[in-house]
Write an enzyme that holds these catalytic residues in place. Structure first.
Site, PDB file in Angstrom:
ATOM      1  N   ILE A 130      -9.664 -87.821  -7.748  1.00 44.30           N
ATOM      2  CA  ILE A 130      -9.349 -88.976  -6.899  1.00 44.30           C
ATOM      3  C   ILE A 130      -8.269 -88.551  -5.908  1.00 44.30           C
ATOM      4  CG2 ILE A 130      -8.277 -91.272  -6.883  1.00 44.30           C
ATOM      5  CD1 ILE A 130     -11.193 -91.315  -7.873  1.00 44.30           C
ATOM      6  N   LYS A 131      -8.587 -88.716  -4.622  1.00 42.91           N
ATOM      7  CA  LYS A 131      -7.647 -88.307  -3.577  1.00 42.91           C
ATOM      8  C   LYS A 131      -6.735 -89.464  -3.194  1.00 42.91           C
ATOM      9  CE  LYS A 131      -8.775 -85.388  -0.056  1.00 42.91           C
ATOM     10  NZ  LYS A 131      -9.616 -84.946   1.074  1.00 42.91           N
ATOM     11  N   LEU A 132      -5.453 -89.172  -3.194  1.00 39.15           N
ATOM     12  CA  LEU A 132      -4.436 -90.160  -2.810  1.00 39.15           C
ATOM     13  C   LEU A 132      -3.477 -89.504  -1.828  1.00 39.15           C
ATOM     14  CD1 LEU A 132      -3.756 -91.117  -6.493  1.00 39.15           C
ATOM     15  CD2 LEU A 132      -4.440 -92.842  -4.838  1.00 39.15           C
TER      16      LEU A 132
END
Length: 316
Positions: A130-132
């Site tokens: 998951i990219k944040l």
């Protein structure tokens, strides 16, 4: 041996693209996507079936048009990710809406939802990152998600403060942006002739890599956002490098020996006490380039997210 295969001896190569066909061509281990890449891929006719499926999902899972568009966008990101995972043996990175970059709770909620959508398609969470954005809130969201077994890729990373805070939070992977750092300095003080060893983006990743290895942080360093192949070759040996198809093509077409440039330092040091929020904000704020580039990066991803929503809204 071509340069791409040479790099693969020392570094895990990741494709920075939403275009499934170009990913297939270069045999990367992993792939990374973002709203800008999805927008680009969504404009290609061969992916119409993925869009149609997302639209149908949106209609079924939202009462208002706004809810339908959001549902369709999430589903589209997962549809592309699931297709990519049929090709790459490793993981795919899927980005949380950049407009949530300063909202820890909503970022966590969105991340869980994306993982849930993947699992409904039979994709295990061990294959998803998951990219944040590497804001304080994004890093804190990742810290909680990691405890739930949801691995994160902290992106839009420009300052050493961001890198240090990510390691201290125990995030799975960071994406320091080489090219965008280079762009900022190049616009202000052009490097002529270009000397890769003096490239500020290359130096930034090298410093982070050395610091992580010297302090035994397990967070993976994945250099990202490259402008030229020299930058990539100068970071051979980095844990991972995510590379756009045009540069993968250049590397594949050139035959020359590749030398490992990043090697873990032999000297190690005890870890410092974790940074407080105040320390993080101050240290990050001291880096004018990082402040500007993080803000700009969030705004640009948000613009492309809105364009993607408009594209889907027109089809609802």
């Amino acid at each position: 041996m071509n340069e791409l295969d040479g790099i693969k001896q020392f570094t895990t190569v990741v494709a920075d693209s939403g275009d499934i066909e170009s990913i297939r061509h270069y045999h990367p281990q992993d792939a990374t996507t973002n709203p800008s890449l999805l927008l680009k891929a969504a404009g290609l006719s061969q992916y119409e079936h993925l869009i149609d499926d997302a639209i149908a999902w949106g209609k079924k899972n939202g009462k208002t048009q706004e809810q339908q568009v959001v549902a369709a966008c999430d589903k589209l990101a997962v549809n592309f990710g699931a297709e990519i995972l049929k090709i790459v043996p490793g993981r795919v990175s899927t980005e949380v809406d950049a407009r949530l970059s300063f909202d820890k709770e909503k970022s966590i909620e969105k991340a869980r939802h994306l993982v849930d959508l993947y699992q409904q398609q039979g994709v295990e969470k061990s294959r998803i990152l998951i990219k944040l954005a590497s804001t304080w809130e994004g890093i804190r969201a990742a810290e909680e998600l990691e405890k739930e077994g949801i691995n994160c890729n902290l992106t839009l990373l420009f300052s050493f403060a961001q890198a240090r805070a990510c390691a201290e939070a125990g995030v799975f992977l960071i994406s320091p942006f080489v090219g965008r750092i280079y762009d900022w300095y190049q616009a202000r003080k052009p490097m002529d002739p270009y000397v890769v060893e003096e490239d500020p983006g290359v130096k930034s990743v090298r410093n982070i890599y050395d610091y992580y290895k010297q302090h035994h942080y397990e967070t993976i360093v994945m250099g990202a956002s490259f402008r030229r192949t020299e930058q990539i070759l100068a970071l051979t040996g980095c844990d991972r490098l995510t590379i756009a198809p045009n540069l993968l093509k250049e590397l594949q077409e050139k035959v020359s020996p590749v030398v490992r440039k990043l090697i873990p330092p032999s000297q190690t040091f005890p870890r410092p006490a974790p940074m407080s929020e105040a320390e993080f904000r101050w240290e990050h704020n001291q880096d004018a380039m990082a402040v500007e580039k993080l803000s700009e990066g969030i705004r640009l991803f948000a613009v492309d997210q809105r364009k993607l929503e408009d594209l889907l809204a027109a089809k609802l």
